[in-house]
Each structure stands twice: as C-alpha cells, then as structure tokens.
Design a protein around this motif. Structure first.
Motif, PDB file in Angstrom:
ATOM      1  N   THR A 143     201.061   9.666 -50.510  1.00 46.85           N
ATOM      2  CA  THR A 143     200.534   8.588 -49.666  1.00 46.85           C
ATOM      3  C   THR A 143     200.058   9.135 -48.327  1.00 46.85           C
ATOM      4  O   THR A 143     198.988   8.767 -47.830  1.00 46.85           O
ATOM      5  CB  THR A 143     201.607   7.515 -49.438  1.00 46.85           C
ATOM      6  N   ARG A 144     200.843  10.034 -47.731  1.00 49.65           N
ATOM      7  CA  ARG A 144     200.465  10.608 -46.430  1.00 49.65           C
ATOM      8  C   ARG A 144     199.175  11.430 -46.545  1.00 49.65           C
ATOM      9  O   ARG A 144     198.307  11.371 -45.665  1.00 49.65           O
ATOM     10  CB  ARG A 144     201.595  11.501 -45.911  1.00 49.65           C
ATOM     11  N   LEU A 145     199.058  12.204 -47.611  1.00 45.94           N
ATOM     12  CA  LEU A 145     197.846  13.012 -47.792  1.00 45.94           C
ATOM     13  C   LEU A 145     196.613  12.110 -47.935  1.00 45.94           C
ATOM     14  O   LEU A 145     195.536  12.416 -47.408  1.00 45.94           O
ATOM     15  CB  LEU A 145     197.984  13.918 -49.007  1.00 45.94           C
ATOM     16  N   ASP A 146     196.786  10.986 -48.656  1.00 45.60           N
ATOM     17  CA  ASP A 146     195.678  10.034 -48.783  1.00 45.60           C
ATOM     18  C   ASP A 146     195.338   9.404 -47.435  1.00 45.60           C
ATOM     19  O   ASP A 146     194.161   9.214 -47.106  1.00 45.60           O
ATOM     20  CB  ASP A 146     196.032   8.933 -49.786  1.00 45.60           C
ATOM     21  N   GLU A 147     196.367   9.064 -46.660  1.00 44.55           N
ATOM     22  CA  GLU A 147     196.140   8.458 -45.348  1.00 44.55           C
ATOM     23  C   GLU A 147     195.347   9.373 -44.433  1.00 44.55           C
ATOM     24  O   GLU A 147     194.535   8.914 -43.623  1.00 44.55           O
ATOM     25  CB  GLU A 147     197.474   8.112 -44.685  1.00 44.55           C
ATOM     26  N   GLU A 148     195.566  10.680 -44.564  1.00 44.62           N
ATOM     27  CA  GLU A 148     194.884  11.636 -43.700  1.00 44.62           C
ATOM     28  C   GLU A 148     193.564  12.135 -44.296  1.00 44.62           C
ATOM     29  O   GLU A 148     192.971  13.086 -43.786  1.00 44.62           O
ATOM     30  CB  GLU A 148     195.804  12.822 -43.400  1.00 44.62           C
ATOM     31  N   ALA A 149     193.136  11.479 -45.381  1.00 51.35           N
ATOM     32  CA  ALA A 149     191.846  11.805 -46.004  1.00 51.35           C
ATOM     33  C   ALA A 149     191.739  13.273 -46.391  1.00 51.35           C
ATOM     34  O   ALA A 149     190.673  13.888 -46.290  1.00 51.35           O
ATOM     35  CB  ALA A 149     190.691  11.417 -45.074  1.00 51.35           C
ATOM     36  N   ILE A 150     192.856  13.847 -46.833  1.00 50.14           N
ATOM     37  CA  ILE A 150     192.869  15.238 -47.289  1.00 50.14           C
ATOM     38  C   ILE A 150     192.466  15.256 -48.763  1.00 50.14           C
ATOM     39  O   ILE A 150     193.086  14.582 -49.585  1.00 50.14           O
ATOM     40  CB  ILE A 150     194.261  15.863 -47.103  1.00 50.14           C
ATOM     41  N   PRO A 151     191.426  15.987 -49.136  1.00 46.83           N
ATOM     42  CA  PRO A 151     190.946  15.975 -50.522  1.00 46.83           C
ATOM     43  C   PRO A 151     192.004  16.453 -51.512  1.00 46.83           C
ATOM     44  O   PRO A 151     192.847  17.303 -51.200  1.00 46.83           O
ATOM     45  CB  PRO A 151     189.757  16.943 -50.497  1.00 46.83           C
ATOM     46  N   THR A 152     191.969  15.915 -52.718  1.00 46.99           N
ATOM     47  CA  THR A 152     192.873  16.331 -53.784  1.00 46.99           C
ATOM     48  C   THR A 152     192.464  17.705 -54.302  1.00 46.99           C
ATOM     49  O   THR A 152     191.449  18.270 -53.888  1.00 46.99           O
ATOM     50  CB  THR A 152     192.837  15.322 -54.940  1.00 46.99           C
ATOM     51  N   LEU A 153     193.240  18.222 -55.243  1.00 53.05           N
ATOM     52  CA  LEU A 153     192.945  19.539 -55.808  1.00 53.05           C
ATOM     53  C   LEU A 153     191.566  19.561 -56.472  1.00 53.05           C
ATOM     54  O   LEU A 153     190.869  20.570 -56.424  1.00 53.05           O
ATOM     55  CB  LEU A 153     194.033  19.922 -56.824  1.00 53.05           C
ATOM     56  N   SER A 154     191.187  18.451 -57.085  1.00 49.91           N
ATOM     57  CA  SER A 154     189.869  18.366 -57.736  1.00 49.91           C
ATOM     58  C   SER A 154     188.801  17.829 -56.789  1.00 49.91           C
ATOM     59  O   SER A 154     187.638  17.727 -57.177  1.00 49.91           O
ATOM     60  CB  SER A 154     189.958  17.456 -58.962  1.00 49.91           C
ATOM     61  N   ARG A 155     189.224  17.458 -55.571  1.00 50.54           N
ATOM     62  CA  ARG A 155     188.363  16.855 -54.561  1.00 50.54           C
ATOM     63  C   ARG A 155     187.852  15.486 -54.996  1.00 50.54           C
ATOM     64  O   ARG A 155     186.906  14.960 -54.414  1.00 50.54           O
ATOM     65  CB  ARG A 155     187.182  17.780 -54.201  1.00 50.54           C
ATOM     66  N   GLN A 156     188.472  14.895 -55.999  1.00 54.70           N
ATOM     67  CA  GLN A 156     188.101  13.574 -56.477  1.00 54.70           C
ATOM     68  C   GLN A 156     189.341  12.691 -56.532  1.00 54.70           C
ATOM     69  O   GLN A 156     190.454  13.175 -56.771  1.00 54.70           O
ATOM     70  CB  GLN A 156     187.474  13.653 -57.881  1.00 54.70           C
ATOM     71  N   GLY A 157     189.181  11.376 -56.342  1.00 55.65           N
ATOM     72  CA  GLY A 157     190.289  10.444 -56.510  1.00 55.65           C
ATOM     73  C   GLY A 157     191.341  10.547 -55.426  1.00 55.65           C
ATOM     74  O   GLY A 157     191.095  11.052 -54.325  1.00 55.65           O
ATOM     75  N   THR A 158     192.556  10.062 -55.735  1.00 53.36           N
ATOM     76  CA  THR A 158     193.663  10.039 -54.776  1.00 53.36           C
ATOM     77  C   THR A 158     194.808  10.919 -55.249  1.00 53.36           C
ATOM     78  O   THR A 158     194.878  11.314 -56.419  1.00 53.36           O
ATOM     79  CB  THR A 158     194.172   8.592 -54.583  1.00 53.36           C
ATOM     80  N   TRP A 159     195.711  11.209 -54.331  1.00 50.54           N
ATOM     81  CA  TRP A 159     196.865  12.055 -54.634  1.00 50.54           C
ATOM     82  C   TRP A 159     197.895  11.288 -55.459  1.00 50.54           C
ATOM     83  O   TRP A 159     198.078  10.084 -55.288  1.00 50.54           O
ATOM     84  CB  TRP A 159     197.520  12.543 -53.351  1.00 50.54           C
ATOM     85  N   SER A 160     198.585  12.016 -56.314  1.00 48.21           N
ATOM     86  CA  SER A 160     199.705  11.479 -57.079  1.00 48.21           C
ATOM     87  C   SER A 160     200.897  12.401 -56.879  1.00 48.21           C
ATOM     88  O   SER A 160     200.763  13.521 -56.353  1.00 48.21           O
ATOM     89  CB  SER A 160     199.363  11.410 -58.572  1.00 48.21           C
ATOM     90  N   ALA A 161     202.078  11.946 -57.298  1.00 43.92           N
ATOM     91  CA  ALA A 161     203.283  12.776 -57.167  1.00 43.92           C
ATOM     92  C   ALA A 161     203.133  14.082 -57.953  1.00 43.92           C
ATOM     93  O   ALA A 161     203.514  15.162 -57.479  1.00 43.92           O
ATOM     94  CB  ALA A 161     204.505  12.001 -57.653  1.00 43.92           C
ATOM     95  N   SER A 162     202.552  14.001 -59.149  1.00 45.21           N
ATOM     96  CA  SER A 162     202.381  15.212 -59.964  1.00 45.21           C
ATOM     97  C   SER A 162     201.395  16.183 -59.324  1.00 45.21           C
ATOM     98  O   SER A 162     201.570  17.403 -59.388  1.00 45.21           O
ATOM     99  CB  SER A 162     201.910  14.834 -61.367  1.00 45.21           C
ATOM    100  N   ALA A 163     200.350  15.643 -58.663  1.00 45.70           N
ATOM    101  CA  ALA A 163     199.382  16.511 -57.997  1.00 45.70           C
ATOM    102  C   ALA A 163     200.023  17.216 -56.804  1.00 45.70           C
ATOM    103  O   ALA A 163     199.741  18.395 -56.540  1.00 45.70           O
ATOM    104  CB  ALA A 163     198.176  15.697 -57.538  1.00 45.70           C
ATOM    105  N   VAL A 164     200.905  16.509 -56.083  1.00 48.86           N
ATOM    106  CA  VAL A 164     201.614  17.125 -54.960  1.00 48.86           C
ATOM    107  C   VAL A 164     202.544  18.229 -55.475  1.00 48.86           C
ATOM    108  O   VAL A 164     202.654  19.305 -54.873  1.00 48.86           O
ATOM    109  CB  VAL A 164     202.415  16.067 -54.177  1.00 48.86           C
ATOM    110  N   GLN A 165     203.200  17.969 -56.601  1.00 53.41           N
ATOM    111  CA  GLN A 165     204.074  18.980 -57.198  1.00 53.41           C
ATOM    112  C   GLN A 165     203.281  20.234 -57.546  1.00 53.41           C
ATOM    113  O   GLN A 165     203.714  21.358 -57.290  1.00 53.41           O
ATOM    114  CB  GLN A 165     204.729  18.410 -58.465  1.00 53.41           C
ATOM    115  N   LYS A 166     202.114  20.040 -58.121  1.00 54.30           N
ATOM    116  CA  LYS A 166     201.260  21.176 -58.470  1.00 54.30           C
ATOM    117  C   LYS A 166     200.783  21.902 -57.219  1.00 54.30           C
ATOM    118  O   LYS A 166     200.653  23.128 -57.202  1.00 54.30           O
ATOM    119  CB  LYS A 166     200.071  20.678 -59.286  1.00 54.30           C
ATOM    120  N   LEU A 167     200.505  21.142 -56.154  1.00 57.42           N
ATOM    121  CA  LEU A 167     200.068  21.734 -54.891  1.00 57.42           C
ATOM    122  C   LEU A 167     201.153  22.623 -54.297  1.00 57.42           C
ATOM    123  O   LEU A 167     200.880  23.734 -53.822  1.00 57.42           O
ATOM    124  CB  LEU A 167     199.708  20.635 -53.902  1.00 57.42           C
TER     125      LEU A 167
END
Length: 404
Positions: A371-395
């Motif tokens: 949620t915090r990463l989305d709030e700060e408009a930080i791109p996801t690993l694929s640079r598409q969509g929004t962050w998820s818990a699994s994406a943060v784990q992978k990060l």
C-alpha cells in the motif's frame, strides 16, 4: 487526448473511480500532496506531454490534488499558455479576469515566458530534441523513449498513444513491433539504439543556478537600456573586485539579439553573470515582461542591477514573488524535460527495494508495504499495475524467489 493527473489518497483512492477509462494518466506520490510544482514529478510529466502535443486537455479530480492556490494557478497557467485546457473536478479553468488574483498573475507570467522561449523551439546548446507534434522519425523515437523509460509505459501502450494522437500521415499503423524497430535495431545478438537518446537525472532537471550549465565558466554582463547604458555598465564593472570577461549589449528591437536571445543565454547556456538594466520602462514591453525576465535571471543565479541598484526580489509582495518563482521553476523543469528523457531515482527498483526494506524493518506487513509503495507512486517490478504482498516479497528476496 485527455491526460489525467491524480495524487493517491490514504484511503487508496487514486482517481480511477472518477476516471475509469483513460489512456494517459500520471500519479503523484502521496508525500507530495502539499509540495510545490518544482517537486511534483508526475505533474511535470503531464504538462510536458501537453507542451509536446501528445495531450490537449489536463483533467484533475478536484482541487485537493493540486495543493494550494499558488500550485493550482501555476499548473493551470502553463497548460493555458500553450492554448490547452484544464478541468478541475467539473470546472473548466479560465484565466481569471480579476487583476491581482493568483490565476490572473500566473497566466500573465506564463504567457510572457512562452513569448520569450516558446516550447520546443530549440536552444543555444543544441538542436530541438523533440518538437511539438514530433513530425520526424527521430523525434517519434525520442518521444517513445521518453514514454517508456521516463513514464513507464509499455511499447504496446506507446503504440496505442501514438495511434490515437497521430495527426500526421505515416507509412504504417503503430504497433508494439513498430515501436521496437523505431527505437533500435539488431545486429546479430547485439541491439543498438537507432537514434541518440539523451538522458538526465531528475535532480539535474530541478537544479537552480548556472554552475551546471555549459557556459558557466564564462562571465558576461548583459546590458539593456538607452544609449548611455553600456558606458554605465562598464563603469559599474570597473568598480567590481572581479570584473566580467566582457559586456554584451542587448537590443530589445533586434530580431536575433533581443530579449528572447538574452533569455536563452540565461536559461540554457548560463554565460550571463550580471544583467545590467537602465530605463526599464523603455526596454520592456510591460511590467509583466520585466518581472518574468528578472525572475528567470534570479533563478539562474544572475545578479540583476537596475539603474545602479541591485534587485534581489522582483515584487514587494512575497505572495506574488512565490507565484512568479513557482512558475519559473516549472517552466525551467519543462524545458529540460523537452530535451531529454528524465530518469527519476525515486522510480527505480533500487529505491523501491530500499523503501520496502525500511518499512519491513519497522514491522509493517507485506500488504501494508504494498500500500505504501502504491501511495508513493513507485512502479512495480513489471512497471504495470499495483503492488501486491507477493510482489513485495519478490522485491525483498529476489534470489529466494528465483530459486523456487
């Protein structure tokens, strides 16, 4: 085409509920909700696409997304100065006819800046990087490079954007493969850029002063005024501990060596150390032009001397000075964005990982970190969509994820 500008709120709303179907959208970090235009990365991106002719209308959910009245006035004025429109909520913004109002002053100053230095008209440092309408193949490639590497759009999305706004006759329909070929070419296993793509850091795009500019080692004194101005300037120069390298007379009536030439020397080359002015009522066409020229100079760290008196602030009203300076800062930032792909450190994978690791150390769950990463408009690993818990784990644990 419309472009939508939003600041994500703490309740997770980001404007999607108001703008459900759109092709161009820039999201600002929640931490910048109260920031001025100088630090609003997404707002500058949106306005740069308007200046380049990609978008024609800026839409904003409501006034809270623009912070205070000064930020709103300056942002709206910049779009209107290039004959584009802005809607905030359901209200179409117009230049306020009431003299002295923030919107009126911002629009007046923005028009003067654009008269002096029109968008994408080239500069004294080099050729036009991307001109309005991007008519050539090279400029199309540079715009595609900007949309992909600065703003995070996929090649397929860029093809859709080009297809939508393309008013020019091109040899083929825009596709992802076409964008890929436009950007570069393959030679065996190697891939080479088809054109030169200029990149600058976001921090560099927001620099004030002139020390970072190409001509900063030169110390010129530009002189504006009546017949005795040059002699008065030389007398002033002789009184200095460190004289200038030379005096540069500027004639406001000269088609090539007038105020536009002076503004370009100050903003792009950085060779002017002092602006010496006599008879300001005769050299400037209006008080607004005087204020704009002086503030451009002060922004670049140029000493302004008028009739022998040093000018440190353009207006006696601090509110008016702030309005003028925010407009200058935005104008300067947009000129840099037109001449390069801007790479923001806050949009990088390293910044995302550092932010996530810091939040994890504070005990936040993976979902809250997302949620915090989305709030700060930080791109996801694929640079598409929004962050998820699994994406943060992978990060946070890329090696562990790759071993699975």
């Amino acid at each position: 085409m419309d472009i939508y500008y939003v600041v994500r709120s703490k309740d997770g709303k980001n404007g999607a509920e108001i703008f459900p179907d759109h092709m161009l959208r820039r999201q600002e970090a929640l931490s910048l909700m109260r920031a001025g235009v100088r630090d609003r990365i997404a707002l500058q991106e949106a306005l740069s696409l308007i200046r380049l002719g990609v978008a024609s209308h800026l839409r904003i959910p409501n006034e809270t997304h623009l912070g205070d009245a000064v930020t709103r006035a300056v942002a709206c004025a910049e779009a209107m100065a290039v004959d584009r429109s802005v809607t905030v909520g359901q209200q179409l913004i117009t230049a306020d006819p009431e003299p002295g109002s923030p919107q009126h002053l911002a629009c007046e100053a923005a028009r003067e800046r654009h008269r002096l230095l029109p968008p994408a008209a080239g500069n004294l440092v080099g050729e036009t990087y991307i001109s309005r309408g991007w008519p050539s193949g090279e400029e199309c490639a540079r715009l595609a490079h900007k949309l992909i590497y600065e703003m995070g759009y996929s090649q397929a999305h860029v093809a859709r954007i080009f297809e939508t706004v393309d008013d020019y006759e091109r040899p083929a329909v825009w596709t992802r493969q076409g964008i890929n070929r436009l950007l570069g070419e393959d030679d065996g296993e190697e891939r080479y850029p088809r054109y030169h793509y200029r990149e600058k850091s976001g921090d560099e795009s927001r620099l004030e002063g002139r020390t970072h500019l190409l001509g900063a080692s030169v110390s010129a004194m530009a002189v504006l005024g009546d017949e005795g101005a040059e002699a008065a300037a030389k007398t002033f120069d002789d009184s200095l501990d460190t004289p200038h390298h030379f005096v540069l007379p500027v004639d406001p009536q000269h088609p090539e060596r007038g105020l536009a030439y002076l503004a370009a020397l100050i903003m792009d080359l950085g060779c002017v150390r002092t602006l010496y002015v006599t008879s300001p009522d005769t050299v400037f066409s209006s008080p607004a032009q005087r204020r704009v020229m002086y503030d451009l100079a002060l922004f670049r760290g140029v000493q302004v001397v008028e009739n022998g008196t040093r000018i440190d602030a353009v207006d006696d009203n601090p509110h008016h000075n702030r309005l003028l300076r925010e407009g200058t800062e935005l104008f300067a930032g947009l000129r840099v964005r037109e001449n390069a792909t801007i790479v923001e450190e806050t949009r990088s994978l390293a910044h995302a990982r550092q932010t996530a690791a810091g939040l994890r150390d504070k005990g936040l769950s993976l979902r809250k970190i997302a949620t915090r990463l989305d709030e700060e408009a930080i791109p996801t690993l694929s640079r598409q969509g929004t962050w998820s818990a699994s994406a943060v784990q992978k990060l946070l644990n890329p090696k562990q994820e790759s071993d699975r």
